[in-house]
Design an enzyme around this catalytic site. Structure first.
Site, mmCIF file in Angstrom:
data_model
loop_
_atom_site.group_PDB
_atom_site.id
_atom_site.type_symbol
_atom_site.label_atom_id
_atom_site.label_comp_id
_atom_site.label_asym_id
_atom_site.label_seq_id
_atom_site.Cartn_x
_atom_site.Cartn_y
_atom_site.Cartn_z
ATOM 1 N N HIS A 159 -3.916 -32.963 17.733
ATOM 2 C CA HIS A 159 -2.751 -33.731 18.184
ATOM 3 C C HIS A 159 -1.642 -32.806 18.650
ATOM 4 C CE1 HIS A 159 -4.627 -37.416 16.748
ATOM 5 N NE2 HIS A 159 -5.122 -36.629 15.804
ATOM 6 N N GLU A 185 10.652 -4.391 4.641
ATOM 7 C CA GLU A 185 10.821 -5.793 4.242
ATOM 8 C C GLU A 185 10.505 -5.983 2.758
ATOM 9 O OE1 GLU A 185 9.089 -4.643 6.792
ATOM 10 O OE2 GLU A 185 9.132 -6.001 8.520
ATOM 11 N N LYS A 244 0.839 -1.199 0.000
ATOM 12 C CA LYS A 244 0.000 0.000 0.000
ATOM 13 C C LYS A 244 0.877 1.255 0.000
ATOM 14 C CE LYS A 244 -3.531 2.366 2.687
ATOM 15 N NZ LYS A 244 -4.509 2.310 3.761
ATOM 16 N N LYS A 291 9.224 -0.054 13.995
ATOM 17 C CA LYS A 291 9.737 0.403 12.690
ATOM 18 C C LYS A 291 10.692 1.577 12.885
ATOM 19 C CE LYS A 291 5.612 -0.684 9.937
ATOM 20 N NZ LYS A 291 4.539 -0.125 9.127
ATOM 21 N N GLU A 327 -4.573 -6.612 14.784
ATOM 22 C CA GLU A 327 -4.097 -5.296 14.340
ATOM 23 C C GLU A 327 -5.251 -4.285 14.385
ATOM 24 O OE1 GLU A 327 -0.548 -4.342 11.394
ATOM 25 O OE2 GLU A 327 -2.384 -4.609 10.250
ATOM 26 N N GLY A 364 -4.817 -1.880 4.967
ATOM 27 C CA GLY A 364 -3.945 -2.984 4.539
ATOM 28 C C GLY A 364 -4.568 -4.351 4.769
ATOM 29 N N ARG A 365 -5.122 -4.568 5.964
ATOM 30 C CA ARG A 365 -5.669 -5.901 6.270
ATOM 31 C C ARG A 365 -7.052 -6.111 5.660
ATOM 32 N NH1 ARG A 365 -4.644 -2.555 10.255
ATOM 33 N NH2 ARG A 365 -6.296 -1.764 11.585
HETATM 34 O O1 F6P Z 1 3.162 -2.882 9.713
HETATM 35 C C1 F6P Z 1 1.805 -3.090 9.589
HETATM 36 C C2 F6P Z 1 1.318 -2.809 8.215
HETATM 37 O O2 F6P Z 1 1.222 -1.458 8.006
HETATM 38 C C3 F6P Z 1 -0.002 -3.499 7.939
HETATM 39 O O3 F6P Z 1 -1.081 -2.784 8.394
HETATM 40 C C4 F6P Z 1 0.025 -3.678 6.472
HETATM 41 O O4 F6P Z 1 -0.862 -4.655 6.048
HETATM 42 C C5 F6P Z 1 1.496 -4.094 6.281
HETATM 43 O O5 F6P Z 1 2.193 -3.341 7.231
HETATM 44 C C6 F6P Z 1 2.052 -3.867 4.908
HETATM 45 O O6 F6P Z 1 2.024 -2.534 4.538
HETATM 46 P P1 F6P Z 1 2.214 -2.104 3.033
HETATM 47 O O7 F6P Z 1 1.127 -2.712 2.244
HETATM 48 O O8 F6P Z 1 2.150 -0.607 3.037
HETATM 49 O O9 F6P Z 1 3.560 -2.595 2.596
#
Ligand code: F6P
Length: 549
Positions: free
Chosen positions: A384, A212, A206, A512, A353, A267-268
């Site tokens: 199990h 990462e 987003k 972060k 979240e 995002g979620r």
């Molecule tokens: O760190 C949390 C978050 O902001 C989530 O809410 C989101 O889904 C994820 O990181 C990834 O964010 P982006 O889509 O901006 O890379």
């Protein structure tokens, strides 16, 4: 607003919980033979049985009073209407517009968002069809055989969970891979079997700034350029899904390969947006449309059903009842469906979240528990592993069993075994086995009096452990869409009940912020000042060659 815990509806529930504490589910079922039909309902394609919750008609009445007191209906309508209910980020929350199947306008700040939504869906169809039919190809003309989605959190878990769930609808010609972890192992292991000439990268972010994802995307770009020997290959092999069009351009993705979405998609909650491109590539755009149809059906149910027959509202209220009035602070998701093996991880992000918050919508600390700890694993594997604790541990976990009546994989009589296990487990949790029953069982098995006395406590199951059972006809794109939307709305309603904002996530920011400072220390660069002794000590351990054993 008066504190929630001093409000009439809350107080009424507390008194009711105290009065009913001793009533066991066995007694509730014995006293009411119509319990199953009274405490179950159909919501679109999903049947919800909540008769194994520790509730009676009076509990439900008081819970609905709480929903009315907290204005669930007007909050719901405000969300669908595009009001800026994400207050701290000053945004609308309109993931429902992404799956709105009617030809109507949906406004954010006076602007109809639907033409943009429809345009991106059209472009997703064109592109996914082109790739799937081999018309859109790699730099050297190779037909794409592998799609690597690079993203994390909502830009990974949603599409990954759906692609896994819809395995029977996938084509063998295009394999899907998901890379999320910044641990180089994730990317390296994924790429080692792939051919750069036939690999398409979908960078899903987003913000297009997530550390990462950006690190993995940069490494993937290097791998591609090295493999194909030409930097021009990037524009053929990279697609971006983002709200940040400037950053996608800087990365080298050409505008025709950028699929946009908007800040009003959390995002979620984003798998319905361009973030779903990996789903469309895996199962085709028609199936993606069916996923949206299913979610829309649940949206309509949530919008129109009265609270007393509204599945997301009921599930939310039951969660609050368990957590705030019965003291049950964890929620376990148990899909009895191997294809839903990533659903617990998806629900974990969705719920934790969204509702893992300690201040309310007015910025005041809350004096009650909010979002539960959410976790889970598919049944029967969990049986199990951790079911021992579910049945006999000192902590009570509220459970959701999720199961489909029909299977895509008719292997022997295994589907019946799966169904039998699912129902047996919720039954065991609810009804347990008394010590007297355990004794009789041992006696029947010929145990001596001493052995019976010794073993009976171990073979006793307290029961009275609440669960819901969600039944799908079959796991299809449409039923999956409805299931996800059901949980999305449940989480939203809980946020309203707790008076917290479910659509921001400030709690992920501090880590972060601190990472760059630690990174510069790991690199041996001097930073503003010393960090705490523990972190300093660990940095030394991790950077001093002699300490490695
Ligand atoms: O760190 C949390 C978050 O902001 C989530 O809410 C989101 O889904 C994820 O990181 C990834 O964010 P982006 O889509 O901006 O890379």
């Amino acid at each position: 607003m008066a504190s929630l815990t001093h409000s009439p509806a809350w107080n009424a529930l507390e008194a009711h919980a105290r009065a009913g504490k001793a009533i066991h589910l066995r007694d509730r079922f014995a006293a009411d033979h119509a319990r199953f039909s009274a405490f179950s309902l159909d919501a679109g394609p999903i049947f919800v049985d909540y008769s194994k919750q520790c509730v009676d008609a009076e509990t439900m009445r008081r819970l609905f009073a709480l929903a009315r007191q907290q204005d669930v209906e007007s909050n719901r309508d405000a969300m669908f209407a595009g009001q800026h209910i994400n207050r701290t980020e000053r945004r609308a929350v309109l993931h429902t517009a992404l799956r709105d199947r009617l030809d109507r306008a949906v406004f954010d700040d006076g602007k109809d968002v639907m033409p943009g939504v429809r345009d991106v869906l059209r472009r997703m169809r064109e592109f996914s069809n082109g790739v799937r039919h081999g018309e859109i190809r790699g730099f050297r003309g190779g037909v794409f055989t592998d799609v690597v989605n690079i993203g994390i959190g909502g830009s990974d878990l949603g599409p990954l969970m759906v692609v896994e769930a819809l395995e029977p609808y996938r084509t063998d010609r295009l394999r899907s891979h998901f890379v999320s972890n910044v641990d180089g192992a994730h990317l390296a292991r994924t790429l080692q079997a792939l051919n750069p000439a036939t690999t398409l990268f979908v960078v899903a972010s987003k913000t297009f700034t997530t550390q990462e994802t950006m690190a993995n995307a940069a490494a993937a770009r290097e791998w591609l350029v090295q493999g194909l020997g030409d930097v021009r290959s990037v524009e053929h092999h990279f697609v971006a899904l983002s709200t940040n069009l400037e950053a996608t351009g800087r990365f080298g993705v050409v505008p025709a390969r950028v699929f946009e979405f908007w800040d009003w998609v959390g995002g979620r909650y984003s798998l319905w947006s361009a973030i779903g491109l990996s789903i469309a590539l895996a199962v085709g755009m028609d199936r993606f449309d069916e996923l949206l149809d299913g979610a829309y059906e649940m949206d309509e149910h949530f919008r129109r059903a009265p609270l007393e027959a509204n599945a997301p509202v009921i599930l939310a209220l039951l969660g609050v009842w368990c957590s705030n009035f019965l003291g049950i602070d964890t929620h376990v998701a148990l899909p009895y469906d191997q294809s839903l093996h990533r659903l617990p991880a998806f629900l974990q992000q969705l719920d934790m979240e969204s509702n893992g918050k300690r201040v309310d919508r007015d910025g005041l600390p809350v004096d009650y528990d909010t979002g539960p700890v959410v976790w889970g694993e598919p049944g029967t594997n969990g049986q199990h592993a951790f079911f021992q604790l579910l049945h006999q541990g000192t902590r009570i976990c509220a459970a959701d069993f999720i199961v489909a009546r029909d299977t895509h994989y008719p292997v022997g009589n295994q589907h019946q075994l799966l169904l039998a296990n699912c129902l047996a487990q919720s039954r065991a949790l609810a009804f347990g086995k008394t010590e007297t029953e355990a004794r009789h069982e041992l006696e029947r098995q010929g145990a001596t009096a001493d052995a019976t006395a010794e073993l009976a406590p171990y073979k006793t199951f307290p029961g009275n452990r609440p669960s819901n059972t969600l039944v799908l006809r079959k796991l299809t794109p449409a039923t999956l869409g409805a299931l996800i939307a059901l949980y999305e709305h449940k989480v939203f309603v809980q946020g309203v009940l707790w008076n917290i904002g479910s659509f921001d996530q400030w709690g992920v920011e501090l880590g972060k912020q601190l990472a760059p400072e630690v990174l510069s220390r790991l690199r041996g660069e001097s930073s503003a000042g010393p960090m705490d002794a523990s972190t300093e000590g660990l940095v030394a351990k991790l950077t001093t060659a002699t300490t490695a054993r």
